[in-house]
Scaffold this active site. Structure first.
Site: not given
Ligand code: CO
Length: 134
Positions: A7, A79, A130
């Protein structure tokens, strides 16, 4: 080592307005808002055919995205999340290569119920990264 883009997370100052934009203007499938108090955010998932966008809004007193929104008042990309098969092996390789893992270096359970770690933006072209074990 990294696999799919899981994502892209976008911090937004107005979650309802951002949700309307993605749903009504961009025509995407969006979820209901999901409070994730342990991460200090409310999330709306935008489900795209090949990945997800997560609209993040601060939740509670010490949200990790509050400072980001103070600096980026219209919101912005917070992020990106890449998938890995084995988060501990990925962490060990990253540390060996000199990358900084944020926090205590132990994976936490993320918004999808999977173990995640965050990597220092200064080591990754100014972007908070991440990694998520899938
Ligand atoms: Co995330």
């Amino acid at each position: 080592m990294i696999g799919r883009l899981n994502h892209v997370a976008i911090a937004v100052p107005d979650l309802a307005a951002a949700t309307r934009m993605y749903r009504d203007v961009l025509g995407a499938k969006v979820s209901e808002p999901l409070p994730v108090p342990e991460h200090g955010v409310t999330v709306v998932f935008v489900n795209l055919p090949n990945t997800k966008v997560e609209l993040l809004h601060p939740l509670g007193e010490k949200s990790p995205i509050a400072g980001f929104l103070e600096k980026n008042t219209s919101g912005g990309i917070h992020h990106v999340c890449y998938e890995v098969d084995d988060i501990l092996a990925a962490r060990d390789k990253l540390v060996k290569e000199g990358a900084r893992v944020l926090g205590d270096g132990q994976p936490k359970i993320g918004a999808h119920g999977k173990p995640v770690l965050f990597l220092h933006p200064k080591d990754f072209c100014g972007t908070l990264v991440e990694i998520e074990q899938v």
